[in-house]
Design an enzyme around this catalytic site. Structure first.
Site, PDB file in Angstrom:
ATOM      1  N   PRO A 197      -6.867 -12.544  -5.264  1.00  0.00           N
ATOM      2  CA  PRO A 197      -7.828 -13.661  -5.327  1.00  0.00           C
ATOM      3  C   PRO A 197      -9.260 -13.156  -5.243  1.00  0.00           C
ATOM      4  O   PRO A 197      -9.573 -12.247  -4.465  1.00  0.00           O
ATOM      5  CB  PRO A 197      -7.464 -14.515  -4.105  1.00  0.00           C
ATOM      6  CG  PRO A 197      -6.054 -14.166  -3.784  1.00  0.00           C
ATOM      7  CD  PRO A 197      -5.884 -12.729  -4.177  1.00  0.00           C
ATOM      8  N   GLY A 198     -10.130 -13.730  -6.052  1.00  0.00           N
ATOM      9  CA  GLY A 198     -11.548 -13.417  -5.987  1.00  0.00           C
ATOM     10  C   GLY A 198     -11.988 -12.230  -6.805  1.00  0.00           C
ATOM     11  O   GLY A 198     -13.138 -11.800  -6.699  1.00  0.00           O
ATOM     12  N   GLY A 253     -12.132 -12.104 -10.149  1.00  0.00           N
ATOM     13  CA  GLY A 253     -12.872 -12.487 -11.353  1.00  0.00           C
ATOM     14  C   GLY A 253     -12.014 -12.877 -12.543  1.00  0.00           C
ATOM     15  O   GLY A 253     -12.469 -12.767 -13.685  1.00  0.00           O
ATOM     16  N   GLU A 269     -11.882  -2.579  24.154  1.00  0.00           N
ATOM     17  CA  GLU A 269     -12.601  -2.174  22.940  1.00  0.00           C
ATOM     18  C   GLU A 269     -13.086  -0.740  23.037  1.00  0.00           C
ATOM     19  O   GLU A 269     -13.124  -0.015  22.035  1.00  0.00           O
ATOM     20  CB  GLU A 269     -13.777  -3.120  22.685  1.00  0.00           C
ATOM     21  CG  GLU A 269     -13.389  -4.569  22.447  1.00  0.00           C
ATOM     22  CD  GLU A 269     -12.396  -4.734  21.310  1.00  0.00           C
ATOM     23  OE1 GLU A 269     -12.401  -3.904  20.375  1.00  0.00           O
ATOM     24  OE2 GLU A 269     -11.587  -5.682  21.363  1.00  0.00           O
TER      25      GLU A 269
END
Length: 652
Positions: A246-247, A249, A468
């Site tokens: 998806p995305g 083009g 983290e």
């Protein structure tokens, strides 16, 4: 000059006169007007009828007939007697109700009663008038008639239902300009772009995708200059399938084809073929290709073709008549049923090629499959250049740096980042969009909205900081982990903190790279155990990712020595609905055992690494608690410059 204007006015007048207004131009106002008039007529009739009072024989005889107030009696259909009062008596107190209100009842009837049978009524009336003189006797008439109230009672609902269905069916039929009536709902709803229509979108507006553009431009060039190809005996592909995540083009490419091609262009979504009515999908497919052949040479674009092109497998065997399957069968027939050089080319787009039917993908239907991959760094730089044009940028914005900081991003992601950056700059009342705005937009797109207002306790914040820091320190000293550039304990989206990396653009992944990634993902969980001698639920996402990677290594990629070079991956997707696994119970136990050992080994390796660098781990966690975000410069100052060559020598 004056005559010219008159001519133009006449032309406009003739066009307007000959133009038939569509159904929606005056919104069915006639329907509502007719309904309103019928309701008024019905209300007036019912209101006047309600002025007539129902009475019994005794009341009639004692209070009305004995007082000589009756003017006449009309017997209707030998069942009901309508009683009329003398007009000069309307002023009496007991008859004032006849003239009260907006809808009066002077014309009558004023009273009504059921008579039972005519003989009984006549006998009673004769006995009641025994003492009356000849002039005082009441005139009785007999009529046969149909009541307007009864007619309207059944006619008005019927009329309303008829008009409602006419309105509903026309609405169903007017889904597009090509189908204006109910009987045209099987017509194609494709949008037609004529060859004379000028489009502002061309191939120059598509950045990257050089190979895909070359393939599609060849199709457009064939339609413009067919002689160049046909004189050599070449045939243009009948179908071109655009495949990609998806995305990337795919639809954008089709828009460019519509802008470049000087031929009629039909565009439609795959879902528009499937309707609740049986046979509509196949009918629309036939109508679409009929129109395309009439305007040949032409191009047909079907977006999201997987809506109708799903594989016809065993999953549909229990359905007597599957509408999607009949639509697909018609589509297959049309694709392979063209005459020689009919000049109709089909473009289709999908991001799920694994679910498409094999018959749809074979040569002769879709001859070419164009794969649109995620853009490379150079292509991302071109895409940024396109989306940065309309923005008012600061001098510190570098498209090459933005492309480097956005690996794995699709064209749609890049467009979203550019738009988010402009929104962030506008929110801060800036006159230009700066580099910091793009970085903030990038973080928001990846991690979600920053939530500084989220209240967490001091103990939880400390756990998040060490978690983290554990990810950061572990990944800093592992050879194959992506480059770390920021650590944050500011909550974003659902996460309470994050370590941000710059992924390398790899095409393949080795076993050593897999193991280092698993170790880096376990760094947060290991840091909690080392520092607090206790573990929390904060590592859920990490454990999920690690488990999936380990199972992929063992069961899919054949990277485990005990299992050997065996893969149970199903690239066709045909076993997706099968409940049983493609291996035995013994093999399942062995896979589970190897996955467990792999993760346990990685966990111990990460623990040894963090114990060795515990001082730096604690320093980084305290720095995070102090300033919440630590950038790459501070990480290098605290942990030392990350030299991969030195790491390789130390590990050897």
């Amino acid at each position: 000059m004056k005559n010219s204007n008159n001519t133009e006015d006449k032309n406009i007048h003739n066009k307007n006169r000959n133009r038939t207004p569509p159904y929606g131009s005056y919104g069915y106002s006639w329907f509502y007007i007719m309904l309103f008039i019928l309701m008024i007529v019905f209300y007036i009739t019912v209101s006047s009828t309600n002025k007539t009072k129902e009475i019994g024989w005794s009341t009639f005889e004692q209070e009305i007939l004995a007082e000589h107030d009756v003017e006449k009696i009309v017997v209707i259909n030998k069942e009901i007697a309508d009683i009329y009062i003398k007009p000069e008596l309307f002023e009496k107190e007991k008859y004032k109700w006849i003239t009260d209100g907006f809808f009066n009842n002077k014309m009558g009837p004023h009273f009504r009663m059921n008579i039972g049978s005519v003989e009984t009524f006549e006998n009673k009336l004769q006995q009641a008038q025994q003492d009356f003189s000849k002039e005082e006797l009441i005139d009785v008439k007999y009529n046969s008639q149909t009541s307007w109230t009864n007619i309207l009672a059944w006619l008005l609902p019927l009329v309303f239902i008829i008009f409602f269905w006419i309105y509903l069916l026309r609405r169903l039929g007017s889904g597009n300009s090509a189908s204006g009536t109910l009987f045209n709902f099987g017509k194609s709803t494709a949008t037609l772009t004529e060859k004379d229509t000028k489009s502002s979108f061309t191939f120059n507006d598509i950045a990257g995708l050089k190979e895909a553009k070359a393939e599609v431009m060849e199709v457009v060039d064939f339609l413009k200059n067919p002689e160049r190809y046909t004189k050599l005996g070449a045939k243009i592909p009948k179908g071109v399938m655009l495949v990609g995540p998806p995305g990337t083009g795919k639809t954008l490419m089709a828009k460019a084809v519509a802008g470049e091609a000087k031929v009629p262009f039909f565009s439609i979504s795959g879902s528009e073929f499937v309707e609740m009515f049986v046979g509509v999908g196949a009918s629309r497919v036939r109508d679409l290709f009929k129109k395309a052949k009439e305007k040949a040479p032409s191009i047909v674009f079907i977006d999201e073709i997987d809506a109708v092109g799903r594989s016809r497998g065993k999953i549909n065997a229990f359905q007597a008549n599957d509408e999607r399957e009949s639509t697909l069968n018609q589509l297959l027939t049309e694709l392979d049923g063209f005459g020689k050089n009919t000049g109709v080319i089909v473009l289709a787009a999908t991001n799920r090629p694994d679910v498409l039917d094999k018959a749809l993908l074979r040569p002769g239907r879709f001859d070419r499959h164009i794969y649109l991959e995620l853009p490379t760094k150079e292509e991302r730089e071109e895409i940024f250049g396109v989306h940065l044009r309309p923005l008012k940028l600061s001098k510190n914005v570098d498209s090459s740096l933005l492309a480097k900081l956005s690996p794995g991003f699709s064209g749609a992601d890049i467009a979203n980042i550019c738009n988010e950056a402009a929104l962030i700059a506008a929110r801060k009342n800036k006159k230009e969009v700066e580099h910091a705005d793009f970085m903030e937009a990038r973080d928001r797109v990846i991690g979600g909205l920053e939530r500084k207002s989220k209240i967490i306790s001091a103990k939880e914040k400390e756990i998040v900081a060490y978690h983290e820091a554990g990810h950061a320190v572990a990944s800093w000293y592992l050879k194959h982990v992506d480059s770390l550039f920021k650590v944050s304990i500011i909550p974003r989206g659902k996460s309470l903190g994050a370590a941000w990396y710059l992924p390398e653009e790899r095409q393949i992944v080795t076993k050593a790279q897999f193991m280092d990634q698993i170790c880096a993902s376990l760094g947060g969980r290991v840091a909690e155990e080392i520092i607090f001698d206790e573990i929390s639920t904060g590592a859920l996402d990490d454990l999920e990712k690690v488990t999936k990677q380990a199972y992929a290594m063992v069961a899919y990629y054949g990277l485990d020595k005990e299992i050997g070079p065996i893969s149970f991956y199903d690239s066709t997707g045909q076993n997706e609905h099968i409940l049983s696994k493609p291996y035995s119970e013994e093999m399942a136990k062995l896979i589970d055992k190897e996955v467990q050992e792999l993760i346990t080994t990685a966990y111990e390796r990460t623990k040894n690494l963090l114990v060795k660098h515990r001082v730096k781990l604690e320093k980084l966690a305290k720095l995070l608690l102090k300033q919440e975000v630590v950038e790459k410069d501070s990480l290098e100052h605290l942990l030392g410059k990350r030299e991969l060559k030195e790491l390789v020598e130390k590990q050897q």
